[in-house]
Design a protein around this motif. Structure first.
Motif, PDB file in Angstrom:
ATOM      1  N   GLY A  17      79.789  59.470  31.599  1.00 47.63           N
ATOM      2  CA  GLY A  17      79.637  59.886  30.217  1.00 47.63           C
ATOM      3  C   GLY A  17      78.300  59.531  29.619  1.00 47.63           C
ATOM      4  N   ALA A  18      77.552  58.648  30.296  1.00 46.85           N
ATOM      5  CA  ALA A  18      76.236  58.252  29.800  1.00 46.85           C
ATOM      6  C   ALA A  18      75.460  57.599  30.930  1.00 46.85           C
ATOM      7  N   VAL A  19      74.137  57.676  30.846  1.00 46.25           N
ATOM      8  CA  VAL A  19      73.260  57.063  31.842  1.00 46.25           C
ATOM      9  C   VAL A  19      72.142  56.311  31.130  1.00 46.25           C
ATOM     10  N   THR A  20      71.552  55.378  31.867  1.00 48.53           N
ATOM     11  CA  THR A  20      70.323  54.726  31.424  1.00 48.53           C
ATOM     12  C   THR A  20      69.192  55.226  32.312  1.00 48.53           C
ATOM     13  N   ALA A  21      68.164  55.766  31.694  1.00 48.31           N
ATOM     14  CA  ALA A  21      66.984  56.224  32.424  1.00 48.31           C
ATOM     15  C   ALA A  21      65.946  55.113  32.422  1.00 48.31           C
ATOM     16  N   ASP A  29      69.883  48.765  17.104  1.00 50.96           N
ATOM     17  CA  ASP A  29      68.765  49.659  16.774  1.00 50.96           C
ATOM     18  C   ASP A  29      67.873  49.960  17.970  1.00 50.96           C
ATOM     19  N   ALA A  30      67.696  48.997  18.872  1.00 52.50           N
ATOM     20  CA  ALA A  30      66.777  49.188  19.994  1.00 52.50           C
ATOM     21  C   ALA A  30      67.216  50.310  20.922  1.00 52.50           C
ATOM     22  N   ARG A  31      68.494  50.650  20.906  1.00 53.55           N
ATOM     23  CA  ARG A  31      68.988  51.661  21.839  1.00 53.55           C
ATOM     24  C   ARG A  31      69.288  52.991  21.158  1.00 53.55           C
ATOM     25  N   SER A  73      65.536  60.711  18.990  1.00 55.33           N
ATOM     26  CA  SER A  73      66.979  60.629  18.831  1.00 55.33           C
ATOM     27  C   SER A  73      67.461  62.033  18.523  1.00 55.33           C
ATOM     28  N   ALA A  74      68.274  62.599  19.398  1.00 55.10           N
ATOM     29  CA  ALA A  74      68.693  63.991  19.214  1.00 55.10           C
ATOM     30  C   ALA A  74      69.990  64.242  19.972  1.00 55.10           C
ATOM     31  N   ASN A  75      70.770  65.187  19.456  1.00 56.39           N
ATOM     32  CA  ASN A  75      72.002  65.615  20.102  1.00 56.39           C
ATOM     33  C   ASN A  75      71.950  67.114  20.363  1.00 56.39           C
ATOM     34  N   LEU A  76      72.161  67.513  21.612  1.00 54.48           N
ATOM     35  CA  LEU A  76      72.203  68.921  21.990  1.00 54.48           C
ATOM     36  C   LEU A  76      73.578  69.216  22.577  1.00 54.48           C
ATOM     37  N   ASP A 103      75.921  74.019  32.953  1.00 53.04           N
ATOM     38  CA  ASP A 103      76.954  74.071  31.919  1.00 53.04           C
ATOM     39  C   ASP A 103      77.077  72.658  31.359  1.00 53.04           C
ATOM     40  N   ILE A 104      76.334  72.388  30.265  1.00 52.40           N
ATOM     41  CA  ILE A 104      76.236  71.052  29.696  1.00 52.40           C
ATOM     42  C   ILE A 104      76.894  71.063  28.324  1.00 52.40           C
ATOM     43  N   GLY A 105      77.996  70.357  28.199  1.00 46.56           N
ATOM     44  CA  GLY A 105      78.688  70.300  26.929  1.00 46.56           C
ATOM     45  C   GLY A 105      77.976  69.432  25.912  1.00 46.56           C
ATOM     46  N   ALA A 106      77.306  68.375  26.377  1.00 45.45           N
ATOM     47  CA  ALA A 106      76.591  67.474  25.467  1.00 45.45           C
ATOM     48  C   ALA A 106      75.456  66.792  26.213  1.00 45.45           C
ATOM     49  N   LEU A 107      74.345  66.639  25.518  1.00 49.99           N
ATOM     50  CA  LEU A 107      73.203  65.870  26.015  1.00 49.99           C
ATOM     51  C   LEU A 107      72.627  65.128  24.811  1.00 49.99           C
ATOM     52  N   GLN A 108      72.883  63.805  24.751  1.00 52.46           N
ATOM     53  CA  GLN A 108      72.534  63.003  23.588  1.00 52.46           C
ATOM     54  C   GLN A 108      71.432  62.005  23.944  1.00 52.46           C
ATOM     55  N   PHE A 109      70.313  62.095  23.245  1.00 54.27           N
ATOM     56  CA  PHE A 109      69.202  61.183  23.465  1.00 54.27           C
ATOM     57  C   PHE A 109      69.341  60.018  22.494  1.00 54.27           C
TER      58      PHE A 109
END
Length: 266
Positions: free
Chosen positions: A200-204, A111-113, A74-77, A98-104
């Protein structure tokens, strides 16, 4: 190209991702040492933490160093800008990434996500022979994961890379639709129904397994990296900073909304 800036910022991203992966790894178990007999040693099976492998493709040689482990993260860059040029680039952007945000992970869906699951983070170095006998030239490296599964928030202004995001009925984001081949692309094209700025978000990953082709390369010449077993051939990575991510990647939001990712307990 301002090479020191390219290398420094790209390596900062690599260091950030590696640090996040390392810190997320479970603490090492401790035990008191004791001697073992030959019979007891023969019954012991173990595995090293790091793996090293070599391969070759199209005149390039590759050495991969992998962290042979499964990691939850769990991390925010934020504010990652790499591969800057001194002149204006395509689509008004001035950087390969040019990535403004990348949130894991995300904190608004149970909690599972909250966690993203990563398999075998690795560094892979690429080099080739030169015209001078016995002299080898380092071309660059890439940082990647053999597998990544979970929800990732993203805000990408421009990118250089091979990216595909399935937005379902909203359309598909695909750098192969870019006439420039995905070099410093802002995610818009004449035939696109879904733009990169809308995601704004993806599921891998999906029910069949994790996404298997996430990596970021730093190169001084175009390189086609070896693909994982059972995967199609990879798009040739161009010089500069290049992001690859196409396998099992679906959009979670198509209105530009970035999900929150607060620390555990909040």
């Amino acid at each position: 190209m301002r090479v020191p800036t390219l290398r420094t910022r790209a390596m900062r991203l690599a260091a950030s991702l590696l640090a996040c992966v390392t810190l997320a790894a479970p603490p090492a178990a401790r035990a008191q040492l004791r001697p073992l007999s030959d019979a007891e040693l023969g019954a012991v099976h173990g595995q090293g933490l790091f793996t090293v492998s070599n391969s070759s493709l199209n005149g390039f040689d590759f050495t991969r160093i992998g962290l042979d482990a499964d990691v939850t993260l769990s991390a925010n860059l934020y504010q990652m800008r790499m591969g800057e040029y001194t002149w204006a680039a395509r689509n008004g952007g001035g950087a390969d990434l040019d990535i403004g945000a990348l949130q894991f992970g995300r904190s608004d869906a149970g909690d599972a996500r909250r966690l993203v699951h990563i398999t075998n983070p690795y560094f892979e170095f690429v080099y080739r022979d030169t015209a001078t006998a016995g002299v080898r030239e380092v071309i660059g490296m890439r940082l990647g994961f053999d597998g990544i599964a979970g929800d990732i928030g993203m805000r990408i202004a421009t990118l250089s890379g091979a990216l595909r995001i399935d937005g379902g009925a909203a359309g598909v984001v695909d750098t192969l639709n870019d006439p420039g081949g995905g070099k410093r692309w802002d995610g818009n094209c004449a035939t696109c129904t879904l733009s990169l700025s809308q995601v704004g978000a993806v599921t891998a990953g999906d029910a069949n397994g994790p996404s298997r082709d996430f990596w970021i390369a730093v190169l001084k010449a175009p390189v086609q990296f070896p693909s994982a077993p059972g995967m199609p051939a990879l798009t040739t990575a161009q010089a500069g900073v290049w992001l690859n991510w196409r396998d099992k990647l679906t959009a979670l939001t198509v209105n530009g909304a970035l999900p929150p990712n607060l620390p555990p307990g909040r």
